[in-house]
Write an enzyme that holds these catalytic residues in place. Sequence first.
Site, PDB file in Angstrom:
ATOM      1  N   ASP A  34     -13.588 -41.667 -39.668  1.00 42.14           N
ATOM      2  CA  ASP A  34     -14.013 -40.379 -39.102  1.00 42.14           C
ATOM      3  C   ASP A  34     -15.533 -40.303 -39.116  1.00 42.14           C
ATOM      4  OD1 ASP A  34     -11.508 -38.124 -40.473  1.00 42.14           O
ATOM      5  OD2 ASP A  34     -11.386 -39.991 -39.334  1.00 42.14           O
ATOM      6  N   GLU A  36     -17.752 -42.727 -38.978  1.00 38.90           N
ATOM      7  CA  GLU A  36     -18.343 -43.554 -37.927  1.00 38.90           C
ATOM      8  C   GLU A  36     -18.155 -42.876 -36.560  1.00 38.90           C
ATOM      9  OE1 GLU A  36     -20.287 -45.853 -38.084  1.00 38.90           O
ATOM     10  OE2 GLU A  36     -20.262 -46.819 -36.126  1.00 38.90           O
ATOM     11  N   PHE A  37     -16.971 -42.316 -36.367  1.00 41.52           N
ATOM     12  CA  PHE A  37     -16.681 -41.624 -35.111  1.00 41.52           C
ATOM     13  C   PHE A  37     -17.687 -40.486 -34.895  1.00 41.52           C
ATOM     14  CE2 PHE A  37     -13.907 -40.421 -31.660  1.00 41.52           C
ATOM     15  CZ  PHE A  37     -14.218 -39.081 -31.488  1.00 41.52           C
ATOM     16  N   SER A  83      -9.882 -44.431 -53.800  1.00 41.83           N
ATOM     17  CA  SER A  83      -8.534 -44.572 -53.255  1.00 41.83           C
ATOM     18  C   SER A  83      -7.677 -45.289 -54.289  1.00 41.83           C
ATOM     19  CB  SER A  83      -8.569 -45.319 -51.938  1.00 41.83           C
ATOM     20  OG  SER A  83      -8.967 -46.637 -52.182  1.00 41.83           O
ATOM     21  N   LEU A  84      -6.487 -45.629 -53.907  1.00 44.39           N
ATOM     22  CA  LEU A  84      -5.583 -46.293 -54.837  1.00 44.39           C
ATOM     23  C   LEU A  84      -5.372 -47.721 -54.375  1.00 44.39           C
ATOM     24  CD1 LEU A  84      -2.717 -43.676 -55.282  1.00 44.39           C
ATOM     25  CD2 LEU A  84      -4.419 -44.363 -56.975  1.00 44.39           C
ATOM     26  N   GLU A 113       5.277 -40.549 -58.832  1.00 43.51           N
ATOM     27  CA  GLU A 113       5.210 -39.426 -57.887  1.00 43.51           C
ATOM     28  C   GLU A 113       5.409 -39.954 -56.481  1.00 43.51           C
ATOM     29  OE1 GLU A 113       1.281 -37.831 -58.236  1.00 43.51           O
ATOM     30  OE2 GLU A 113       1.476 -37.608 -60.400  1.00 43.51           O
ATOM     31  N   LYS A 115       4.144 -40.618 -52.757  1.00 40.62           N
ATOM     32  CA  LYS A 115       2.869 -40.784 -52.071  1.00 40.62           C
ATOM     33  C   LYS A 115       2.981 -40.033 -50.742  1.00 40.62           C
ATOM     34  CE  LYS A 115      -0.426 -44.328 -50.532  1.00 40.62           C
ATOM     35  NZ  LYS A 115      -1.316 -43.365 -49.986  1.00 40.62           N
ATOM     36  N   ASP A 117       2.166 -38.583 -47.233  1.00 36.77           N
ATOM     37  CA  ASP A 117       1.398 -39.140 -46.116  1.00 36.77           C
ATOM     38  C   ASP A 117       0.704 -38.006 -45.366  1.00 36.77           C
ATOM     39  OD1 ASP A 117       0.359 -40.883 -44.343  1.00 36.77           O
ATOM     40  OD2 ASP A 117       2.226 -41.301 -43.284  1.00 36.77           O
ATOM     41  N   TYR A 225      -1.989 -33.291 -57.045  1.00 27.85           N
ATOM     42  CA  TYR A 225      -1.530 -34.362 -57.937  1.00 27.85           C
ATOM     43  C   TYR A 225      -2.588 -34.887 -58.891  1.00 27.85           C
ATOM     44  CZ  TYR A 225      -3.337 -36.697 -53.723  1.00 27.85           C
ATOM     45  OH  TYR A 225      -4.087 -37.058 -52.652  1.00 27.85           O
ATOM     46  N   LYS A 288       1.315 -43.732 -62.185  1.00 23.32           N
ATOM     47  CA  LYS A 288       0.093 -43.478 -62.947  1.00 23.32           C
ATOM     48  C   LYS A 288       0.420 -43.585 -64.428  1.00 23.32           C
ATOM     49  CE  LYS A 288      -1.286 -40.170 -59.407  1.00 23.32           C
ATOM     50  NZ  LYS A 288      -1.389 -38.773 -58.992  1.00 23.32           N
ATOM     51  N   LYS A 312       3.913 -49.091 -51.537  1.00 29.75           N
ATOM     52  CA  LYS A 312       4.144 -48.528 -50.202  1.00 29.75           C
ATOM     53  C   LYS A 312       5.443 -49.048 -49.595  1.00 29.75           C
ATOM     54  CE  LYS A 312      -0.031 -48.229 -47.962  1.00 29.75           C
ATOM     55  NZ  LYS A 312      -0.711 -47.394 -46.982  1.00 29.75           N
ATOM     56  N   CYS A 406       3.565 -41.335  -7.565  1.00 30.83           N
ATOM     57  CA  CYS A 406       4.566 -40.585  -8.317  1.00 30.83           C
ATOM     58  C   CYS A 406       5.971 -41.094  -7.975  1.00 30.83           C
ATOM     59  CB  CYS A 406       4.450 -39.099  -7.986  1.00 30.83           C
ATOM     60  SG  CYS A 406       5.722 -38.113  -8.793  1.00 30.83           S
ATOM     61  N   CYS A 409       7.861 -38.077  -6.060  1.00 34.41           N
ATOM     62  CA  CYS A 409       7.496 -37.507  -4.760  1.00 34.41           C
ATOM     63  C   CYS A 409       6.577 -38.409  -3.953  1.00 34.41           C
ATOM     64  CB  CYS A 409       6.865 -36.130  -4.942  1.00 34.41           C
ATOM     65  SG  CYS A 409       5.211 -36.198  -5.645  1.00 34.41           S
ATOM     66  N   CYS A 424       0.477 -36.556 -11.499  1.00 31.92           N
ATOM     67  CA  CYS A 424       0.854 -36.359 -10.106  1.00 31.92           C
ATOM     68  C   CYS A 424       0.259 -35.006  -9.713  1.00 31.92           C
ATOM     69  CB  CYS A 424       2.371 -36.319  -9.958  1.00 31.92           C
ATOM     70  SG  CYS A 424       2.837 -35.701  -8.332  1.00 31.92           S
ATOM     71  N   CYS A 430       6.409 -31.527  -6.073  1.00 34.69           N
ATOM     72  CA  CYS A 430       7.011 -32.614  -6.848  1.00 34.69           C
ATOM     73  C   CYS A 430       8.210 -32.061  -7.645  1.00 34.69           C
ATOM     74  CB  CYS A 430       5.940 -33.195  -7.760  1.00 34.69           C
ATOM     75  SG  CYS A 430       6.525 -34.535  -8.797  1.00 34.69           S
TER      76      CYS A 430
HETATM   77  S1  IVH Z   1      -3.638 -40.085 -56.833  1.00 35.06           S
HETATM   78  C1  IVH Z   1      -7.691 -41.517 -58.456  1.00 35.06           C
HETATM   79  N1  IVH Z   1      -1.265 -39.284 -56.066  1.00 35.06           N
HETATM   80  O1  IVH Z   1      -3.063 -41.698 -51.347  1.00 35.06           O
HETATM   81  C2  IVH Z   1      -6.309 -41.253 -57.957  1.00 35.06           C
HETATM   82  N2  IVH Z   1      -2.797 -39.996 -54.402  1.00 35.06           N
HETATM   83  O2  IVH Z   1      -4.079 -44.429 -51.115  1.00 35.06           O
HETATM   84  C3  IVH Z   1      -6.281 -40.347 -56.820  1.00 35.06           C
HETATM   85  N3  IVH Z   1      -1.920 -39.781 -52.123  1.00 35.06           N
HETATM   86  O3  IVH Z   1      -6.482 -40.931 -51.373  1.00 35.06           O
HETATM   87  C4  IVH Z   1      -5.113 -40.396 -55.958  1.00 35.06           C
HETATM   88  N4  IVH Z   1       0.040 -38.952 -52.657  1.00 35.06           N
HETATM   89  O4  IVH Z   1      -4.851 -39.215 -50.399  1.00 35.06           O
HETATM   90  C5  IVH Z   1      -2.465 -39.773 -55.691  1.00 35.06           C
HETATM   91  N5  IVH Z   1       0.854 -38.476 -55.563  1.00 35.06           N
HETATM   92  C6  IVH Z   1      -0.334 -38.968 -55.161  1.00 35.06           C
HETATM   93  C7  IVH Z   1      -0.652 -39.170 -53.808  1.00 35.06           C
HETATM   94  C8  IVH Z   1      -1.881 -39.703 -53.466  1.00 35.06           C
HETATM   95  C9  IVH Z   1      -0.758 -39.320 -51.668  1.00 35.06           C
HETATM   96  C10 IVH Z   1      -2.988 -40.317 -51.251  1.00 35.06           C
HETATM   97  C11 IVH Z   1      -4.371 -39.818 -51.583  1.00 35.06           C
HETATM   98  C12 IVH Z   1      -5.182 -41.031 -51.876  1.00 35.06           C
HETATM   99  C13 IVH Z   1      -4.405 -42.095 -51.199  1.00 35.06           C
HETATM  100  C14 IVH Z   1      -4.661 -43.431 -51.835  1.00 35.06           C
END
Ligand code: IVH
Length: 680
Positions: A34, A36-37, A83-84, A113, A115, A117, A225, A288, A312, A406, A409, A424, A430
């Site tokens: 985002d 860079e965009f 990120s994870l 937990e 994940k 989306d 979370y 975690k 994943k 088309c 039509c 069209c 049409c």
């Molecule tokens: S924990 C330092 N828990 O996944 C740990 N992340 O690939 C912070 N996400 O950026 C993240 N569900 O946007 C955590 N139950 C969950 C999650 C979660 C979705 C997302 C989150 C993160 C991304 C990492």
Amino acid sequence: MDKQQARERIRQLSEELSDHNYRYYQLADPVISDYEFDRLMNELGALEKEFPEFLSPNSPTQRVGGWVTREFVSVAHQYPMLSLDNTYSEGELRDFDNRVSKLLNEPYEYVCELKIDGVSISLIYRNGELAQAITRGDGVRGDDVTMNVKTIHSVPLKLAPGDYPANFEVRGEIFMPLSGFRRMNSQREEEGEQQFANPRNATAGTLKTQDSAEVARRPLDIFVYYLLGDEPVGNTHFERLNLLRKWGFKVSDIKAKCKSIDEVFQFINDIGANRSQLNFDIDGVVLKVNSISQQEKLGFTSKSPRWAIAYKFKAEEARTRLLSIDYQVGRTGAVTPVANLEPVFLSGSTVKRATLHNADVMAALDIRVGDEVLIEKGGDIIPKITQVDYSVRKPGTSPEGFITHCPECGTALKRNEGEAAWYCPNETGCPPQIKGKLLHFIARKAMNIESLGEGRIEVLYDNGLVKDAADLYDLTYDKLFGLEKVIAGEDGKEKRISFREKTVQNILAAIENSKSVPFERVLFALGIRFVGETVAKKLARHYRSIERLAAATQEELVTVDEIGEKIAGSILGFFAESGNRKMIERLKAMGVQFEMSGEKVSESNLLGGKNFVVSGVFSSYSRDELKAAIEANGGKVTGSVSSKTDFVVAGDNMGPEKRRKAEELGIRIISEDEFTAMIS
Ligand code: IVH
């Protein structure tokens, strides 16, 4: 930079940005961040400002509702948003567990937990109140989207008194529930708006919308979370989740403490098996380490915590063959290529068709009839083709060029610069466009003549009885009784559509009743592109009659709440068509409502020639009613305060910028009561 270079760079940036736009919206597969965009978009915007002669009305910077040029303030995260680490493999998950075990060298447990989306967000609370909501951005800096996040009902704005720290940060995921996503997308389709490819894109797009009122209408939700802050709270992650819930945050119920990696796999398998029952998309499971002191012991790498990992799910995929491509024409004339596939079973159902979205997507895949393809069902309702297996392609095939005319039509298709879809343009000749418009007209939320329905509209059209909405009002018992058609139903069985006595009576009664449908719904029923239910309501209340609306200029239209240039342009285009004007005249002659009933604002020329700006919230008028009252009494309403402004009508929470400007220019600021006195 000289003119020549500027023109070239503008062309290049426009092309690149359009391409990224379609990758984002259509393929759901952006190739740049985002950040860079936005950088590219800003560069283009700056060049267009410097060289306005090269600004095209179709430039990506001029697109409203697409990827809006953002003016969100970029702010630094207090704690970087990491990120994870993630994996798709069981083996790697066991490797992760072995590392944790080795580093800790003592008993430990995990919290598992979902994940979610969606789009991650950081919420900052000061003294129990939401102070700021920041997107992830590049992890170090994100965008301040507080105004938009405040519209999400499950985000607490003010916490009840409790044992939370004075300052803390909560991380979570904003998402769109599947039910809401489907509802919103079908409404967008109805209104001729581009549909979102999946709930995640819809969420990201919504958070970037400049108009918080629009955000408020989108069905967003959140799960939190992760709790951060300088003051220590709770000894385990699980305790923290419970505290968050106690303080008023929405925490998912689906979580588990696991004492071993085998218990983790059990959780993963359970979720995998029940995934389709959830009303939101997940793309895996996060585990975690539960103890905070153990988390601290494990620490972070430069990118992610060593105490957590995401497992994943692979998207369910199937291999099949492309048999042929159909082209469907929608109500707005947009032509969508649809792949006919050799039937294949995928995630619980047999798939025979997949959307190919548009010509660009087809070209990017270089897809050809006979190709073996991989299809995937994600959060998207319609399966999509993700890959073509070029290695088994038979020699002698040639690329599938998009059709030029088309299929319904025969009219030559058109494409607006910067848009992915071919259209069209034969709106009035049409068949699917005509039938689509009629179906929209009779819909329950429009004229409510649903006893007609799709099959019957088809029969009427085939028999030459209806070509536009006004023709419905010429129908008689004699014309309808006895009509019949046998069609092949979805299930392959024959279906008979017939117009028997009772049916005909019901249809004619519904048509008669539709003459009392209020103006705002009639306006919606006309099917003007981008004029959905809400916009129709706003327009009807503001202009109160179709004549006044038809006479409005672009400048006037954009002063109405929520009407931007795109909608205004579409309205002007609609009334510019003589066919539309004629249809309205006929409908009016039949008794269809083209003005607001009920109390009418007084009309006079008491405010003749005076310019007004309206700001804030009023108690005895809605903003639109106030604007309508000004215009009905000869005044003009503009959007911003300038030296030409005569009066600013100020309500509660008037915009501070407007007040400052008005005071600076010495313009009279009046209350709504003073205004009422002026027109009485
Ligand atoms: S924990 C330092 N828990 O996944 C740990 N992340 O690939 C912070 N996400 O950026 C993240 N569900 O946007 C955590 N139950 C969950 C999650 C979660 C979705 C997302 C989150 C993160 C991304 C990492």
